[in-house]
Structure formats: C-alpha cells, structure tokens
Design a protein around this motif. Structure first.
Motif, PDB file in Angstrom:
ATOM      1  N   SER A 113       0.837  -1.208   0.000  1.00  0.00           N
ATOM      2  CA  SER A 113       0.000   0.000   0.000  1.00  0.00           C
ATOM      3  C   SER A 113       0.869   1.255   0.000  1.00  0.00           C
ATOM      4  CB  SER A 113      -0.960   0.001   1.180  1.00  0.00           C
ATOM      5  OG  SER A 113      -0.294   0.381   2.368  1.00  0.00           O
ATOM      6  N   GLY A 114       2.090   1.162   0.556  1.00  0.00           N
ATOM      7  CA  GLY A 114       2.991   2.311   0.527  1.00  0.00           C
ATOM      8  C   GLY A 114       3.449   2.639  -0.878  1.00  0.00           C
ATOM      9  N   SER A 115       3.752   1.617  -1.652  1.00  0.00           N
ATOM     10  CA  SER A 115       4.183   1.863  -3.025  1.00  0.00           C
ATOM     11  C   SER A 115       3.014   2.328  -3.891  1.00  0.00           C
ATOM     12  CB  SER A 115       4.824   0.621  -3.624  1.00  0.00           C
ATOM     13  OG  SER A 115       3.882  -0.422  -3.718  1.00  0.00           O
ATOM     14  N   LEU A 116       1.829   1.826  -3.587  1.00  0.00           N
ATOM     15  CA  LEU A 116       0.644   2.267  -4.325  1.00  0.00           C
ATOM     16  C   LEU A 116       0.325   3.722  -3.994  1.00  0.00           C
ATOM     17  CD1 LEU A 116      -1.438   1.222  -6.328  1.00  0.00           C
ATOM     18  CD2 LEU A 116      -2.862   0.560  -4.400  1.00  0.00           C
ATOM     19  N   GLN A 117       0.467   4.071  -2.722  1.00  0.00           N
ATOM     20  CA  GLN A 117       0.257   5.464  -2.317  1.00  0.00           C
ATOM     21  C   GLN A 117       1.262   6.384  -2.984  1.00  0.00           C
ATOM     22  OE1 GLN A 117       0.344   5.608   1.943  1.00  0.00           O
ATOM     23  NE2 GLN A 117      -1.718   6.458   2.063  1.00  0.00           N
ATOM     24  N   SER A 118       2.500   5.981  -3.035  1.00  0.00           N
ATOM     25  CA  SER A 118       3.509   6.826  -3.673  1.00  0.00           C
ATOM     26  C   SER A 118       3.268   6.923  -5.182  1.00  0.00           C
ATOM     27  CB  SER A 118       4.911   6.298  -3.386  1.00  0.00           C
ATOM     28  OG  SER A 118       5.113   5.050  -4.000  1.00  0.00           O
ATOM     29  N   PHE A 119       2.735   5.851  -5.766  1.00  0.00           N
ATOM     30  CA  PHE A 119       2.404   5.920  -7.184  1.00  0.00           C
ATOM     31  C   PHE A 119       1.324   6.969  -7.433  1.00  0.00           C
ATOM     32  CE2 PHE A 119      -0.555   4.595 -10.553  1.00  0.00           C
ATOM     33  CZ  PHE A 119       0.287   4.738 -11.643  1.00  0.00           C
ATOM     34  N   MET A 179       2.505  10.510  -7.116  1.00  0.00           N
ATOM     35  CA  MET A 179       3.348  10.935  -8.239  1.00  0.00           C
ATOM     36  C   MET A 179       4.500  11.837  -7.808  1.00  0.00           C
ATOM     37  SD  MET A 179       2.392   9.798 -11.219  1.00  0.00           S
ATOM     38  CE  MET A 179       1.079   8.793 -11.819  1.00  0.00           C
ATOM     39  N   GLY A 180       5.108  11.508  -6.691  1.00  0.00           N
ATOM     40  CA  GLY A 180       6.261  12.270  -6.226  1.00  0.00           C
ATOM     41  C   GLY A 180       5.920  13.712  -5.890  1.00  0.00           C
ATOM     42  N   GLY A 181       4.689  13.962  -5.471  1.00  0.00           N
ATOM     43  CA  GLY A 181       4.273  15.311  -5.109  1.00  0.00           C
ATOM     44  C   GLY A 181       3.660  16.092  -6.268  1.00  0.00           C
ATOM     45  N   TYR A 182       3.627  15.502  -7.445  1.00  0.00           N
ATOM     46  CA  TYR A 182       3.095  16.195  -8.619  1.00  0.00           C
ATOM     47  C   TYR A 182       1.714  15.682  -9.028  1.00  0.00           C
ATOM     48  CZ  TYR A 182       7.777  18.011  -9.157  1.00  0.00           C
ATOM     49  OH  TYR A 182       8.968  18.650  -8.955  1.00  0.00           O
ATOM     50  N   ALA A 183       1.040  14.975  -8.151  1.00  0.00           N
ATOM     51  CA  ALA A 183      -0.256  14.371  -8.478  1.00  0.00           C
ATOM     52  C   ALA A 183      -1.293  15.419  -8.865  1.00  0.00           C
ATOM     53  CB  ALA A 183      -0.769  13.548  -7.305  1.00  0.00           C
ATOM     54  N   ALA A 184      -1.219  16.601  -8.266  1.00  0.00           N
ATOM     55  CA  ALA A 184      -2.189  17.655  -8.574  1.00  0.00           C
ATOM     56  C   ALA A 184      -2.059  18.118 -10.025  1.00  0.00           C
ATOM     57  CB  ALA A 184      -2.005  18.837  -7.626  1.00  0.00           C
ATOM     58  N   TYR A 185      -0.938  17.870 -10.658  1.00  0.00           N
ATOM     59  CA  TYR A 185      -0.728  18.252 -12.054  1.00  0.00           C
ATOM     60  C   TYR A 185      -0.890  17.060 -12.999  1.00  0.00           C
ATOM     61  CZ  TYR A 185       1.426  22.139  -9.624  1.00  0.00           C
ATOM     62  OH  TYR A 185       1.662  23.189  -8.783  1.00  0.00           O
ATOM     63  N   VAL A 186      -0.438  15.897 -12.545  1.00  0.00           N
ATOM     64  CA  VAL A 186      -0.417  14.721 -13.409  1.00  0.00           C
ATOM     65  C   VAL A 186      -1.812  14.160 -13.636  1.00  0.00           C
ATOM     66  CG1 VAL A 186       0.440  12.356 -13.644  1.00  0.00           C
ATOM     67  CG2 VAL A 186       1.946  14.155 -12.786  1.00  0.00           C
ATOM     68  N   TRP A 187      -2.594  13.943 -12.582  1.00  0.00           N
ATOM     69  CA  TRP A 187      -3.897  13.303 -12.733  1.00  0.00           C
ATOM     70  C   TRP A 187      -4.885  14.160 -13.517  1.00  0.00           C
ATOM     71  CZ3 TRP A 187      -3.617   8.473 -12.733  1.00  0.00           C
ATOM     72  CH2 TRP A 187      -2.755   7.797 -11.893  1.00  0.00           C
ATOM     73  N   PRO A 188      -4.946  15.469 -13.300  1.00  0.00           N
ATOM     74  CA  PRO A 188      -5.827  16.269 -14.176  1.00  0.00           C
ATOM     75  C   PRO A 188      -5.379  16.244 -15.641  1.00  0.00           C
ATOM     76  CG  PRO A 188      -5.362  17.485 -12.182  1.00  0.00           C
ATOM     77  CD  PRO A 188      -4.482  16.274 -12.167  1.00  0.00           C
ATOM     78  N   ALA A 189      -4.069  16.159 -15.878  1.00  0.00           N
ATOM     79  CA  ALA A 189      -3.589  16.062 -17.256  1.00  0.00           C
ATOM     80  C   ALA A 189      -4.069  14.760 -17.896  1.00  0.00           C
ATOM     81  CB  ALA A 189      -2.065  16.141 -17.286  1.00  0.00           C
ATOM     82  N   TYR A 190      -4.024  13.664 -17.140  1.00  0.00           N
ATOM     83  CA  TYR A 190      -4.568  12.406 -17.653  1.00  0.00           C
ATOM     84  C   TYR A 190      -6.068  12.545 -17.923  1.00  0.00           C
ATOM     85  CZ  TYR A 190      -0.470   9.439 -16.856  1.00  0.00           C
ATOM     86  OH  TYR A 190       0.752   8.849 -16.917  1.00  0.00           O
ATOM     87  N   GLY A 191      -6.782  13.187 -17.018  1.00  0.00           N
ATOM     88  CA  GLY A 191      -8.221  13.390 -17.192  1.00  0.00           C
ATOM     89  C   GLY A 191      -8.538  14.195 -18.444  1.00  0.00           C
ATOM     90  N   VAL A 192      -7.809  15.278 -18.658  1.00  0.00           N
ATOM     91  CA  VAL A 192      -8.022  16.107 -19.853  1.00  0.00           C
ATOM     92  C   VAL A 192      -7.695  15.294 -21.104  1.00  0.00           C
ATOM     93  CG1 VAL A 192      -7.169  18.126 -21.104  1.00  0.00           C
ATOM     94  CG2 VAL A 192      -7.701  18.304 -18.679  1.00  0.00           C
ATOM     95  N   PHE A 193      -6.608  14.567 -21.074  1.00  0.00           N
ATOM     96  CA  PHE A 193      -6.207  13.768 -22.229  1.00  0.00           C
ATOM     97  C   PHE A 193      -7.292  12.767 -22.612  1.00  0.00           C
ATOM     98  CE2 PHE A 193      -4.403   9.692 -23.647  1.00  0.00           C
ATOM     99  CZ  PHE A 193      -3.931  10.093 -24.895  1.00  0.00           C
ATOM    100  N   PHE A 194      -7.802  12.011 -21.640  1.00  0.00           N
ATOM    101  CA  PHE A 194      -8.802  11.000 -21.955  1.00  0.00           C
ATOM    102  C   PHE A 194     -10.137  11.633 -22.340  1.00  0.00           C
ATOM    103  CE2 PHE A 194      -5.871   8.161 -19.630  1.00  0.00           C
ATOM    104  CZ  PHE A 194      -5.696   7.228 -20.646  1.00  0.00           C
ATOM    105  N   THR A 195     -10.466  12.795 -21.791  1.00  0.00           N
ATOM    106  CA  THR A 195     -11.679  13.502 -22.199  1.00  0.00           C
ATOM    107  C   THR A 195     -11.580  13.938 -23.657  1.00  0.00           C
ATOM    108  OG1 THR A 195     -12.040  14.266 -19.930  1.00  0.00           O
ATOM    109  CG2 THR A 195     -13.170  15.463 -21.684  1.00  0.00           C
TER     110      THR A 195
END
Length: 69
Positions: free
Chosen positions: A2-8, A11-27
């Motif tokens: 669960s620790g490695s999944l949490q760190s995944f 995203m090394g502290g960049y989750a606020a930028y990475v996940w919305p980018a994935y969301g926009v891309f798939f939209t």
C-alpha cells in the motif's frame, strides 16, 4: 504494497498536475472519437430532410423524383 501504491498515486508530489492532465487527455480522446459519429448522424438527418422536401416539391409540381429510395 500500500505504501508503493500510495507513492504511485502521489506521483512524487506532482499528483495535482499529473492526474488532471490524464483526465483532460482522456476527455479529449473520447470527444475526438465521438465527434465524427455525431457529425455523421447530423448530416444524414439533414440529408433525409432535404430529400423529403425535394420529393414533396416534385410531387407538387408533378415531376418524377430522380432519387431512388
């Protein structure tokens, strides 16, 4: 595990930028996939309307329709 999944997901502290980018891309990918289908449906509907108006006009004037249905 669960620790490695949490760190995944963090995203090394960049989750606020990475996940919305994935969301926009798939939209955008989904819209790009659906748009031609909606455009085709609209064009066919417009064409059927034009043909119906043309047939009605031809029937009023007594001419035969050149399009076979």
């Amino acid at each position: 595990m669960s620790g490695s999944l949490q760190s995944f997901f963090a995203m090394g502290g960049y989750a606020a930028y990475v996940w919305p980018a994935y969301g926009v891309f798939f939209t955008v990918l989904l819209i790009d996939w659906l748009a031609p289908q909606f455009r085709r449906r609209r064009l066919l509907r417009d064409l059927r309307g034009r043909m119906a108006r043309q047939n009605a006009r031809n029937e009023r004037t007594g001419r035969k329709s050149t399009a076979s249905t």
